[in-house]
Structure formats: C-alpha cells, structure tokens
Design a protein around this motif. Structure first.
Motif, PDB file in Angstrom:
ATOM      1  N   ILE A  17      42.772  37.644  49.223  1.00  5.88           N
ATOM      2  CA  ILE A  17      41.849  37.086  48.266  1.00  5.88           C
ATOM      3  C   ILE A  17      42.644  35.955  47.472  1.00  5.88           C
ATOM      4  O   ILE A  17      41.874  34.917  47.320  1.00  5.88           O
ATOM      5  N   TYR A  18      43.761  35.955  47.320  1.00  7.62           N
ATOM      6  CA  TYR A  18      44.347  35.066  46.376  1.00  7.62           C
ATOM      7  C   TYR A  18      44.567  33.691  47.091  1.00  7.62           C
ATOM      8  O   TYR A  18      44.479  32.527  46.817  1.00  7.62           O
ATOM      9  N   GLU A  19      45.081  33.869  48.516  1.00  7.23           N
ATOM     10  CA  GLU A  19      45.383  32.909  49.603  1.00  7.23           C
ATOM     11  C   GLU A  19      44.060  32.047  49.387  1.00  7.23           C
ATOM     12  O   GLU A  19      44.029  30.666  49.736  1.00  7.23           O
ATOM     13  N   ASN A  20      42.839  32.649  49.779  1.00  4.26           N
ATOM     14  CA  ASN A  20      41.715  32.130  50.186  1.00  4.26           C
ATOM     15  C   ASN A  20      40.637  31.804  48.640  1.00  4.26           C
ATOM     16  O   ASN A  20      39.660  31.322  48.839  1.00  4.26           O
TER      17      ASN A  20
ATOM     18  N   LYS B  72      35.757  34.053  38.954  1.00  5.56           N
ATOM     19  CA  LYS B  72      36.411  35.512  38.908  1.00  5.56           C
ATOM     20  C   LYS B  72      36.604  35.924  40.016  1.00  5.56           C
ATOM     21  O   LYS B  72      35.965  36.032  40.979  1.00  5.56           O
ATOM     22  N   TYR B  73      38.095  36.460  40.520  1.00  4.04           N
ATOM     23  CA  TYR B  73      38.422  36.794  41.487  1.00  4.04           C
ATOM     24  C   TYR B  73      37.639  38.015  41.831  1.00  4.04           C
ATOM     25  O   TYR B  73      37.304  39.069  40.964  1.00  4.04           O
ATOM     26  N   VAL B  74      37.231  38.424  42.982  1.00  4.64           N
ATOM     27  CA  VAL B  74      36.424  39.495  43.620  1.00  4.64           C
ATOM     28  C   VAL B  74      37.109  40.779  43.099  1.00  4.64           C
ATOM     29  O   VAL B  74      36.680  41.791  42.775  1.00  4.64           O
ATOM     30  N   ASN B  75      38.199  40.939  43.285  1.00  2.00           N
ATOM     31  CA  ASN B  75      38.974  42.317  42.880  1.00  2.00           C
ATOM     32  C   ASN B  75      38.818  42.456  41.366  1.00  2.00           C
ATOM     33  O   ASN B  75      38.975  43.606  41.010  1.00  2.00           O
ATOM     34  N   LYS B  76      38.807  41.531  40.609  1.00  2.47           N
ATOM     35  CA  LYS B  76      38.586  41.802  39.316  1.00  2.47           C
ATOM     36  C   LYS B  76      37.189  42.275  38.859  1.00  2.47           C
ATOM     37  O   LYS B  76      37.053  42.756  37.715  1.00  2.47           O
ATOM     38  N   ILE B  77      36.281  41.558  39.604  1.00  2.00           N
ATOM     39  CA  ILE B  77      34.878  42.109  39.210  1.00  2.00           C
ATOM     40  C   ILE B  77      34.682  43.499  39.631  1.00  2.00           C
ATOM     41  O   ILE B  77      34.015  44.180  38.586  1.00  2.00           O
ATOM     42  N   PHE B  78      35.418  44.076  40.550  1.00  2.00           N
ATOM     43  CA  PHE B  78      35.257  45.530  40.896  1.00  2.00           C
ATOM     44  C   PHE B  78      36.356  46.372  40.550  1.00  2.00           C
ATOM     45  O   PHE B  78      36.142  47.524  40.764  1.00  2.00           O
ATOM     46  N   TYR B  79      37.176  46.049  39.660  1.00  2.00           N
ATOM     47  CA  TYR B  79      38.187  46.610  39.194  1.00  2.00           C
ATOM     48  C   TYR B  79      38.083  47.863  38.240  1.00  2.00           C
ATOM     49  O   TYR B  79      38.328  48.868  38.517  1.00  2.00           O
TER      50      TYR B  79
ATOM     51  N   ASN C  87      41.369  51.932  41.513  1.00  2.00           N
ATOM     52  CA  ASN C  87      41.950  52.727  42.701  1.00  2.00           C
ATOM     53  C   ASN C  87      42.934  51.696  43.412  1.00  2.00           C
ATOM     54  O   ASN C  87      42.586  50.854  43.681  1.00  2.00           O
ATOM     55  N   GLU C  88      44.311  52.007  43.414  1.00  2.00           N
ATOM     56  CA  GLU C  88      45.294  51.195  43.985  1.00  2.00           C
ATOM     57  C   GLU C  88      44.988  50.974  45.577  1.00  2.00           C
ATOM     58  O   GLU C  88      45.663  50.372  46.146  1.00  2.00           O
ATOM     59  N   GLU C  89      44.072  51.988  46.101  1.00  2.00           N
ATOM     60  CA  GLU C  89      43.900  51.833  47.556  1.00  2.00           C
ATOM     61  C   GLU C  89      42.564  51.070  47.729  1.00  2.00           C
ATOM     62  O   GLU C  89      42.064  51.156  48.917  1.00  2.00           O
ATOM     63  N   ALA C  90      41.823  50.591  46.652  1.00  2.00           N
ATOM     64  CA  ALA C  90      40.408  49.871  46.781  1.00  2.00           C
ATOM     65  C   ALA C  90      40.411  48.660  47.903  1.00  2.00           C
ATOM     66  O   ALA C  90      41.536  47.940  47.908  1.00  2.00           O
ATOM     67  N   ILE C  91      39.269  48.547  48.664  1.00  2.00           N
ATOM     68  CA  ILE C  91      39.248  47.607  49.554  1.00  2.00           C
ATOM     69  C   ILE C  91      37.988  46.804  49.051  1.00  2.00           C
ATOM     70  O   ILE C  91      36.966  47.308  48.433  1.00  2.00           O
ATOM     71  N   TYR C  92      38.155  45.382  48.942  1.00  2.00           N
ATOM     72  CA  TYR C  92      37.190  44.981  48.480  1.00  2.00           C
ATOM     73  C   TYR C  92      36.345  43.891  49.479  1.00  2.00           C
ATOM     74  O   TYR C  92      35.145  43.540  49.097  1.00  2.00           O
TER      75      TYR C  92
ATOM     76  N   PHE D 241      26.287  43.082  38.425  1.00  2.00           N
ATOM     77  CA  PHE D 241      27.271  41.955  39.055  1.00  2.00           C
ATOM     78  C   PHE D 241      27.175  40.789  38.423  1.00  2.00           C
ATOM     79  O   PHE D 241      28.284  40.085  37.976  1.00  2.00           O
ATOM     80  N   ILE D 242      25.884  40.347  38.135  1.00  2.00           N
ATOM     81  CA  ILE D 242      25.818  39.101  37.298  1.00  2.00           C
ATOM     82  C   ILE D 242      26.507  39.362  35.952  1.00  2.00           C
ATOM     83  O   ILE D 242      27.326  38.219  35.517  1.00  2.00           O
ATOM     84  N   GLU D 243      26.347  40.322  35.389  1.00  2.00           N
ATOM     85  CA  GLU D 243      26.859  40.483  33.837  1.00  2.00           C
ATOM     86  C   GLU D 243      28.440  40.502  34.112  1.00  2.00           C
ATOM     87  O   GLU D 243      29.066  40.053  33.113  1.00  2.00           O
ATOM     88  N   SER D 244      28.772  41.081  35.151  1.00  2.00           N
ATOM     89  CA  SER D 244      30.268  41.109  35.372  1.00  2.00           C
ATOM     90  C   SER D 244      30.808  39.751  35.418  1.00  2.00           C
ATOM     91  O   SER D 244      31.965  39.340  35.079  1.00  2.00           O
TER      92      SER D 244
END
Length: 457
Positions: A108-111, A118-125, A130-135, A449-452
C-alpha cells in the motif's frame, strides 16, 4: 464470434471468480471494503477487494483470470454483473495472517494507494482495528462495465438465454443443463447460499458429494466476458474527486435522512403515510399527478380529479383511498415495497378467498360508494419489485405505478413544494427505490466511504 469481436480472451486453464458485493450484516455498521472495486484510486489504478475478508483459499492463488463483480437482483439466485476485472495482479498471499498484513501495508505504501489523499488502510481501520486485516486482494489493470445490464441466473430452468442485440438487457441461465439422475455426477452448478464468491473453472469439481462439471458454465461466462458487444470500450469507473463532487452537488442518491436514521427504508406504512402527506400538501399538484401519471395507465377511462378530493389511510384496509365527490371519482392505491400480494395464490375460480386486491376492489364497488361512477385501482411498487400484472386480480383492473414514475413527477415539479416541510426527505426516500436493483446497502456503503475519505482524521 470471430477474433475481432473478442474483448478479453479467457485462459481455459484458469478460473473465473464470481464475487458478490453489498450484502451481509457487516454492512449495517461498517464501510464495505468492496466499495473500492469500482472506484479509481488517486494513482489512477483499480484495486479489487474480494468478499469476504479479502482472502482466498491458497489453492486458487494465481489461478484467477477474470473477476466478475456482481450484486443481488430482484430475481432469486440471479445476479447483475457490475463489471469485469482482468489483467490481474494478486496482492493478498495468504489467509488473514500477520505476515500478510505486513506485505499488505508495504504494498500500500510503496504504491501510494490512496483515495482523496487517504491511505486505503486508514479508511477501513475503524471497521475492525484488526491486526490481520486485508485491504486489497488484486490490482486490476483492466476494468470494464457493461453497456447494458447483464444478469447471470443460477435458477434451474430450460428457458433460453436472452442475449440478442435488441433486448434491453442480457440474461444468461447458467443452470440450463439437465441433471444426470441416479449418478454421482451432475451438470448443474448450485450457488452456495452463504458464499460471497464462486470459482468457476473449465473442469469438474466435487460439490455436495457429487461431481459437478463446470465446463459448460465456464464456457457461458467466457462468452459473456469475451464478447465486446456487451462491454464499454473504456474503463468508466470514476475517480474519487468526481464521486465527491457528485455527492456534494446532490446529484447522486447517497443522501442520508430521517428514514435512514430510523431504519425504515422498507417500511410500507411509513411510505404510505408520506404519500398521504405529500399528496394532501398541494392538491393542485396531486391533481396534475393523477390526471397525467395515473391517467396514462388507463386508455379507455377518463380520470379527471378535482382539487376537492379527500384522502384516507386504511379505509376498508386500503393503503390509500381517495374520493372526489365533485367528479365522482374513487381511487384505490395499494403500496408494496418488500411484501408480495397477500392471497395471490388463491386466484382460482373455485376458491372463495380472492386475495387482498380483490377485497379492496369489492369494497370500492360496495353500496357505500355507489355514488362514485369512476373507479381506479393502482399498486405502487419500487422499480426492482418482482410484482407483475399477472399477479393482479381482478384482471385488467389494477395498474402498476413504479416509484420512478412518482419520483420523476414530483422532482419535475419540486418548486411547487418548496414550502412543504420534509418534501426533500420524501424525494430522497423515493430515490432509493427507483433502481432496477434493491441497492440501499450499496448506497449506504458509498455514503460512508465518501464521508470517511473527506474526513481529515
């Protein structure tokens, strides 16, 4: 079909993944991760999240040729294809493991995978923490939307597919092969009720202790995917800034109002009460509605409603009963959203019970309404409703009015209701039911999603 007509040639040695979106209780309180599937990220790429959890069984790693993104339709076990994603790069590598999370974040960060910066992992955090979350499950270099609606059905049937150029939609029956009885082998592909994804390969698999030959279904899906007549030439998924602009301008249907807050989007009583309130608020406008939208459904009867009409709720158990003594009109309206026609299966000549529509018809034709010479019967339904004219009794009496017809009229004349309290909320509530698909969960997911992504946190 010759080679010039092929949009994307499917590899016979790989699999087609059917992924169902916008379903499940998870969406009641969270942002559905699949919302990114049809939105371009800030870097211009499309990324795909495969429901559920973003992961797949390892045996399918690097075997997916094409992903068909689908949602529920108003027909049982029939799904609308929203898009096909291909030229894929698999991003998830295992099933919800810590090491996969590390690789995910690194990718995510490299690309620089962001939506509105807003980084995709921050949107769904906030969804799981969950430390095992897949985005992200895949990067899709190609995403194409259909030119017109495409439906795939798993209903057992012998009906022919609808895929000619003149039809308004394409309908492919994947279960049209006959079952081989008394053997341990079947050609029928049964959809797993709880599964949000199905893997279709050009091969046989074991399913419910039987051998399922998927090859014919694979060939049908392959035909859909490869046929360039069915798909737009360019990637028509929108960029984040476009979606935010539509949201802020009020040109989309993601508005949140009191009906959402009290969770009454499917409540027929609430909508019937709104109809009575809005219809009564501007009698002149409603007469125009009755004399145009309603009248157009009857070629031989003249509906000329006067402004001195009276409208009642639950009179004789009818949802709306409108009487007009001036012009001797009576209008019966039954409002349906999720429910069907009560007693519709009893429409037989030797049955005494004819169902609720017959009872309303008989009530309006009773002695107490003998004065009214002109009688009209309607049923209001969302555009995605499965109710058809064949369900209505007495025959050739009730006429179906779609919610989109109601919405279009009142939106056109919205200036006449500028001073009517809650009129905008009425329009927003209707707007959620004017699609051919029941997609309220989809709308809610996009709104969150838009509000986030607009939030600075």
């Amino acid at each position: 079909m010759n080679n010039n007509e092929i949009l994307h040639k499917v590899d016979n040695n790989k699999e087609i993944l059917i992924n169902k979106m916008y379903v499940g209780r998870y969406l009641n309180d969270n942002i559905g991760h699949e919302v990114i599937n049809l939105i371009k990220s800030d870097n211009g790429q499309n990324y795909i999240y495969v429901n559920p959890y973003g992961s797949m069984d390892k045996k399918h790693n690097n075997k997916i040729d094409t992903i068909l993104l689908v949602r529920n339709s108003n027909i049982k076990d029939t799904f609308e294809i929203l898009a096909q994603a291909y030229d894929l790069e698999q991003v998830n590598f295992s099933q919800r493991k810590n090491k996969d999370r590390e690789k995910q974040l690194e990718y995510i960060y490299e690309n620089s995978i962001k939506y509105n910066d807003k980084y995709v992992n921050k949107i769904f955090y906030e969804n799981e923490k969950n430390e095992e979350a897949i985005y992200i499950s895949f990067r899709a270099n190609k995403v194409k939307r259909p030119k017109k609606p495409i439906y795939i059905s798993f209903l057992p049937t012998t009906q022919k597919d609808i895929c000619d150029k003149d039809s308004k939609y394409i309908l492919i029956y994947l279960n049209s092969c006959k079952q081989q009885n008394n053997t341990n082998k079947t050609n029928i592909v049964n959809i797993a009720k709880q599964s949000l994804k199905m893997y279709i390969g050009n091969k046989e698999i074991k399913y419910n202790n039987k051998i399922v030959d998927q090859s014919k279904v694979f060939e049908k899906l392959k035909y859909i995917i490869e046929n360039s007549d069915y798909w737009k030439k360019e990637n028509s998924t929108k960029k984040v800034k476009e979606i935010i602009q539509e949201y802020e301008n009020g040109t989309d249907i993601n508005h949140f109002n009191i009906i959402d807050i009290i969770d009454k989007n499917y409540d027929e009583v609430i909508f019937s009460n709104m109809f009575k309130y809005i219809f009564s608020a501007n009698p002149k406008a409603f007469c125009s509605f009755a004399n145009t939208v309603l009248k157009n459904n009857f070629k031989n009867n003249k509906l000329n409603l006067s402004e001195q009409f009276n409208i009642e709720r639950e009179k004789g158990h009818t949802d709306l009963l409108i009487t007009d003594k001036t012009n001797k009109n009576i209008i019966v309206i039954e409002n349906k959203i999720k429910s069907g026609i009560n007693g519709k299966d009893l429409f037989l000549e030797d049955k005494k019970v004819k169902g609720q529509l017959y009872e309303y018809y008989r009530y309006a034709n009773g002695e107490i309404f003998e004065y009214y010479k002109n009688k009209f019967f309607y049923i209001f339904v969302p555009d995605y409703s499965y109710i058809s004219e064949t369900d209505l009794y007495p025959k050739n009496t009730y006429k179906i009015i779609k919610y989109s017809q109601i919405y279009d009229f009142f939106y056109k004349y919205r200036k006449s209701f500028e001073n009517v309290l809650y009129f905008k909320e009425f329009l927003y509530a209707l707007q959620k039911h004017i699609s051919n698909t029941d997609n309220i969960l989809e709308q809610t997911t996009h709104k969150r999603f838009i509000e986030s992504i607009k939030s600075k946190n």
